[in-house]
Design a protein around this motif. Structure first.
Motif, PDB file in Angstrom:
ATOM      1  N   SER A   1      -8.058   4.544 -49.844  1.00  0.00           N
ATOM      2  CA  SER A   1      -6.706   4.699 -50.366  1.00  0.00           C
ATOM      3  C   SER A   1      -5.791   5.146 -49.225  1.00  0.00           C
ATOM      4  O   SER A   1      -6.255   5.419 -48.113  1.00  0.00           O
ATOM      5  N   GLU A   2      -4.517   5.229 -49.502  1.00  0.00           N
ATOM      6  CA  GLU A   2      -3.568   5.616 -48.458  1.00  0.00           C
ATOM      7  C   GLU A   2      -3.800   7.069 -48.046  1.00  0.00           C
ATOM      8  O   GLU A   2      -3.951   7.953 -48.879  1.00  0.00           O
ATOM      9  N   LYS A   3      -3.848   7.297 -46.757  1.00  0.00           N
ATOM     10  CA  LYS A   3      -4.095   8.651 -46.245  1.00  0.00           C
ATOM     11  C   LYS A   3      -2.819   9.479 -46.333  1.00  0.00           C
ATOM     12  O   LYS A   3      -1.752   9.067 -45.873  1.00  0.00           O
TER      13      LYS A   3
ATOM     14  N   ASP B   1     -13.679   7.901 -48.664  1.00  0.00           N
ATOM     15  CA  ASP B   1     -12.255   7.740 -48.905  1.00  0.00           C
ATOM     16  C   ASP B   1     -11.538   9.032 -48.519  1.00  0.00           C
ATOM     17  O   ASP B   1     -12.148  10.107 -48.455  1.00  0.00           O
TER      18      ASP B   1
END
Length: 210
Positions: free
Chosen positions: A124-126, A204
């Protein structure tokens, strides 16, 4: 008379042949039906699970025609199974057991045609300031030292936390690794899919608490 009976006997056998072949035709019709709607792909099985145990778990769903437990390249259990039902109704009943508990593990039950979609496709977006990663699909045999060795090249590890059941204290198959620097999380997440204690690890970025 005996000669006449002998002459008639071959005719009688020939007349019976189509009738004997009829069940074969019915059997072929079942096997030729679209298996994609009857074949399930199951993940999350205990390593010691047998085909008989899997079939017993799903026995209330309906008749099963095949149960395959594939092994990894090194001969170990993969924790997965391909289970084929005789009818679409049986497969639908099996799908209803998605996320059911099997030997203290949560199962993922999908149609086998959905298998590629079930794979971990990417992180997912960090979030800014992220220092922690999520690690899932962990082996029951994993320990802190194994995790430290696995992520040793990524950066300095501050803390390793394994998720446990609050009531029983039993390991739930996932956890978190906190690093000293945010750059380490990028390297750690890039290892998703690599083997850790016999299982492809999921990785993740963890959410940053505000």
């Amino acid at each position: 008379d005996e000669a006449e009976e002998k002459k008639e006997e071959p005719k009688k056998r020939k007349a019976e042949e189509p009738a004997a072949a009829e069940p074969e035709a019915k059997k072929a019709a079942v096997s030729d039906s679209d298996e994609s709607t009857r074949k399930l792909y199951i993940r999350g099985l205990p390593w010691r699970a047998t085909a008989d145990e899997v079939k017993d778990f799903f026995k209330e769903c309906g008749e099963m025609t095949a149960c395959e437990l594939p092994l990894t390249d090194d001969g170990r259990s993969s924790g997965t199974c391909f289970l084929t039902f005789a009818t679409d109704e049986g497969a639908q009943a099996g799908l209803a057991l998605d996320q059911a508990t099997f030997g203290e593990r949560w199962l993922s039950v999908k149609l086998s045609t959905e298998k590629p979609k079930a794979k971990f496709t990417g992180p997912s977006e960090k979030m800014a300031g992220c220092m922690t990663i999520f690690m899932g699909n962990l082996s029951w045999d994993v320990d802190e030292q194994a995790v430290r060795d696995f992520f040793s090249e990524c950066g300095t590890i501050k803390e390793i936390r394994f998720a446990e059941d609050r009531e029983t204290g039993r390991f739930k198959g996932f956890g978190h690794v906190e690093f000293e620097e945010t750059e380490a999380t990028d390297k750690a997440v890039a290892l998703a899919g690599s083997d850790l204690c016999g299982r492809p690890i999921r990785g993740d970025f963890a959410a940053v608490k505000e």
